[in-house]
Design a protein around this motif. Structure first.
Motif, PDB file in Angstrom:
ATOM      1  N   ILE A 173      45.180  90.783  57.226  1.00 44.34           N
ATOM      2  CA  ILE A 173      46.526  90.549  56.679  1.00 44.34           C
ATOM      3  C   ILE A 173      47.100  89.248  57.222  1.00 44.34           C
ATOM      4  CG2 ILE A 173      48.899  91.409  56.637  1.00 44.34           C
ATOM      5  CD1 ILE A 173      47.681  94.263  56.756  1.00 44.34           C
ATOM      6  N   ALA A 174      46.962  89.039  58.534  1.00 46.44           N
ATOM      7  CA  ALA A 174      47.511  87.839  59.162  1.00 46.44           C
ATOM      8  C   ALA A 174      46.863  86.574  58.611  1.00 46.44           C
ATOM      9  CB  ALA A 174      47.307  87.912  60.677  1.00 46.44           C
ATOM     10  N   GLN A 175      45.552  86.596  58.422  1.00 49.05           N
ATOM     11  CA  GLN A 175      44.845  85.423  57.899  1.00 49.05           C
ATOM     12  C   GLN A 175      45.333  85.058  56.504  1.00 49.05           C
ATOM     13  OE1 GLN A 175      40.898  86.950  58.314  1.00 49.05           O
ATOM     14  NE2 GLN A 175      40.527  85.937  60.274  1.00 49.05           N
ATOM     15  N   GLU A 176      45.605  86.064  55.702  1.00 46.89           N
ATOM     16  CA  GLU A 176      46.078  85.795  54.345  1.00 46.89           C
ATOM     17  C   GLU A 176      47.478  85.175  54.374  1.00 46.89           C
ATOM     18  OE1 GLU A 176      46.682  88.147  50.112  1.00 46.89           O
ATOM     19  OE2 GLU A 176      45.161  88.778  51.544  1.00 46.89           O
ATOM     20  N   VAL A 177      48.333  85.673  55.260  1.00 49.45           N
ATOM     21  CA  VAL A 177      49.682  85.112  55.369  1.00 49.45           C
ATOM     22  C   VAL A 177      49.614  83.666  55.862  1.00 49.45           C
ATOM     23  CG1 VAL A 177      51.942  85.332  56.473  1.00 49.45           C
ATOM     24  CG2 VAL A 177      50.710  87.385  55.778  1.00 49.45           C
ATOM     25  N   VAL A 178      48.750  83.406  56.844  1.00 47.23           N
ATOM     26  CA  VAL A 178      48.597  82.038  57.357  1.00 47.23           C
ATOM     27  C   VAL A 178      48.071  81.127  56.256  1.00 47.23           C
ATOM     28  CG1 VAL A 178      47.301  80.575  58.968  1.00 47.23           C
ATOM     29  CG2 VAL A 178      48.275  82.739  59.759  1.00 47.23           C
ATOM     30  N   ARG A 179      47.115  81.607  55.459  1.00 47.23           N
ATOM     31  CA  ARG A 179      46.593  80.798  54.343  1.00 47.23           C
ATOM     32  C   ARG A 179      47.707  80.482  53.351  1.00 47.23           C
ATOM     33  NH1 ARG A 179      42.348  79.047  51.283  1.00 47.23           N
ATOM     34  NH2 ARG A 179      42.426  79.470  49.048  1.00 47.23           N
ATOM     35  N   HIS A 180      48.496  81.487  52.985  1.00 50.09           N
ATOM     36  CA  HIS A 180      49.621  81.258  52.078  1.00 50.09           C
ATOM     37  C   HIS A 180      50.559  80.194  52.652  1.00 50.09           C
ATOM     38  CE1 HIS A 180      49.463  85.410  49.851  1.00 50.09           C
ATOM     39  NE2 HIS A 180      48.389  84.670  49.652  1.00 50.09           N
ATOM     40  N   HIS A 181      50.897  80.362  53.926  1.00 52.98           N
ATOM     41  CA  HIS A 181      51.863  79.474  54.567  1.00 52.98           C
ATOM     42  C   HIS A 181      51.388  78.023  54.547  1.00 52.98           C
ATOM     43  CE1 HIS A 181      55.109  78.562  57.512  1.00 52.98           C
ATOM     44  NE2 HIS A 181      54.257  77.599  57.864  1.00 52.98           N
ATOM     45  N   ARG A 182      50.165  77.803  54.955  1.00 49.49           N
ATOM     46  CA  ARG A 182      49.682  76.431  55.092  1.00 49.49           C
ATOM     47  C   ARG A 182      49.404  75.786  53.739  1.00 49.49           C
ATOM     48  NH1 ARG A 182      46.140  77.201  60.737  1.00 49.49           N
ATOM     49  NH2 ARG A 182      48.018  77.585  62.008  1.00 49.49           N
ATOM     50  N   LEU A 183      48.946  76.567  52.775  1.00 50.90           N
ATOM     51  CA  LEU A 183      48.801  76.034  51.420  1.00 50.90           C
ATOM     52  C   LEU A 183      50.167  75.665  50.839  1.00 50.90           C
ATOM     53  CD1 LEU A 183      46.091  78.303  49.748  1.00 50.90           C
ATOM     54  CD2 LEU A 183      45.950  75.828  50.065  1.00 50.90           C
ATOM     55  N   LEU A 184      51.147  76.525  51.069  1.00 55.20           N
ATOM     56  CA  LEU A 184      52.493  76.250  50.576  1.00 55.20           C
ATOM     57  C   LEU A 184      53.060  74.973  51.191  1.00 55.20           C
ATOM     58  CD1 LEU A 184      53.909  79.871  50.575  1.00 55.20           C
ATOM     59  CD2 LEU A 184      53.997  78.322  48.611  1.00 55.20           C
ATOM     60  N   GLU A 185      52.867  74.798  52.490  1.00 56.93           N
ATOM     61  CA  GLU A 185      53.358  73.581  53.133  1.00 56.93           C
ATOM     62  C   GLU A 185      52.768  72.338  52.473  1.00 56.93           C
ATOM     63  OE1 GLU A 185      54.620  74.613  57.687  1.00 56.93           O
ATOM     64  OE2 GLU A 185      52.612  73.821  57.356  1.00 56.93           O
ATOM     65  N   LEU A 186      51.464  72.359  52.249  1.00 59.53           N
ATOM     66  CA  LEU A 186      50.814  71.204  51.647  1.00 59.53           C
ATOM     67  C   LEU A 186      51.252  71.005  50.198  1.00 59.53           C
ATOM     68  CD1 LEU A 186      48.814  68.949  52.261  1.00 59.53           C
ATOM     69  CD2 LEU A 186      46.983  70.428  51.407  1.00 59.53           C
ATOM     70  N   TYR A 187      51.391  72.102  49.471  1.00 61.85           N
ATOM     71  CA  TYR A 187      51.829  72.023  48.074  1.00 61.85           C
ATOM     72  C   TYR A 187      53.239  71.434  47.986  1.00 61.85           C
ATOM     73  CZ  TYR A 187      52.486  73.462  43.212  1.00 61.85           C
ATOM     74  OH  TYR A 187      52.705  73.470  41.854  1.00 61.85           O
TER      75      TYR A 187
END
Length: 223
Positions: A70-84
């Motif tokens: 769960i944590a890895q998915e949230v971190v992936r969302h967060h960092r992709l969103l930052e870059l987007y």
């Protein structure tokens, strides 16, 4: 049901673990999340009852495989969103962390995939942090802290902490961003500032700021 608050705790513990074997003390979690020890204790009990982490009253907590996923998915969302937000929407890097904090809980897997595709399936966010793969793999590289680098050394900036917008604006103004080549010209004694040469210009940077910049040693001559 996993709430947004639970996801926040799982993400925080995951980032504090950073692949280490030792457990994370609850006091460290409270400090990281700016909440009371009582709040942490209550949430830890909930997450432990859901088998998302293992908890020992005197030795801290460690995520289970389910909690890590769960944590890895949230971190992936967060960092992709930052870059987007930076690359596609034109936000400056000092504004994206808190925006991503809000959005990371609500985007769908389809939205995540479309973002990754639009960005060319990136591996690094705007602040130099690794983006977990869709499968949840995250290989963080350990870099040296700028404040601890000896005078006379040449380094390349690789990561910066992203939680303080004012500091990010300051770093951007200096050119102290991921990829920048820097020479540590001098270090004042008694915890004084560092004199850094960035793109041919010298700047004096306090130790507090320098502790939030992570670097890799590099060869002389490309400062």
């Amino acid at each position: 049901m996993i709430t947004h608050a639970m996801e926040d705790y799982l993400k925080a513990i995951y980032l504090l673990q950073k692949g280490k074997e030792e457990k994370v003390p609850t006091s460290v979690i409270a400090q990281h999340m700016h909440v009371s020890a009582a709040s942490v204790t209550g949430m830890i009990r909930k997450l432990a009852s859901m088998e998302l982490l293992n908890h020992n009253s005197y030795h801290g907590v460690k995520l289970t495989e389910g909690g890590e996923k769960i944590a890895q998915e949230v971190v992936r969302h967060h960092r992709l969103l930052e870059l987007y937000l930076v690359e596609i929407m034109g936000f400056t890097w000092d504004k994206v962390h808190h925006e991503a904090d809000k959005l990371e809980h609500v985007i769908s897997e389809e939205f995540e995939e479309k973002m990754a595709e639009a960005l060319g399936h990136p591996t690094i966010d705007p602040h130099g942090h690794t983006i977990p793969t869709k499968e949840g793999n995250l290989k963080e590289t350990s870099y040296e802290i700028l404040a601890e680098i000896d005078a006379g050394s040449f380094v390349t900036v690789r990561q910066v902490n992203d939680g303080i917008p004012e500091m990010l604006r300051y770093l951007a103004g200096l050119g102290l961003i991921p990829g920048a080549r820097v020479q540590v010209v001098a270090k004042a004694p008694f915890n004084g500032p560092l004199c850094l040469k960035i793109k041919g210009c010298e700047h004096h940077v306090g130790r507090e700021v320098a502790r939030n910049v992570f670097v890799e040693m590099s060869v002389q001559g490309n400062d």
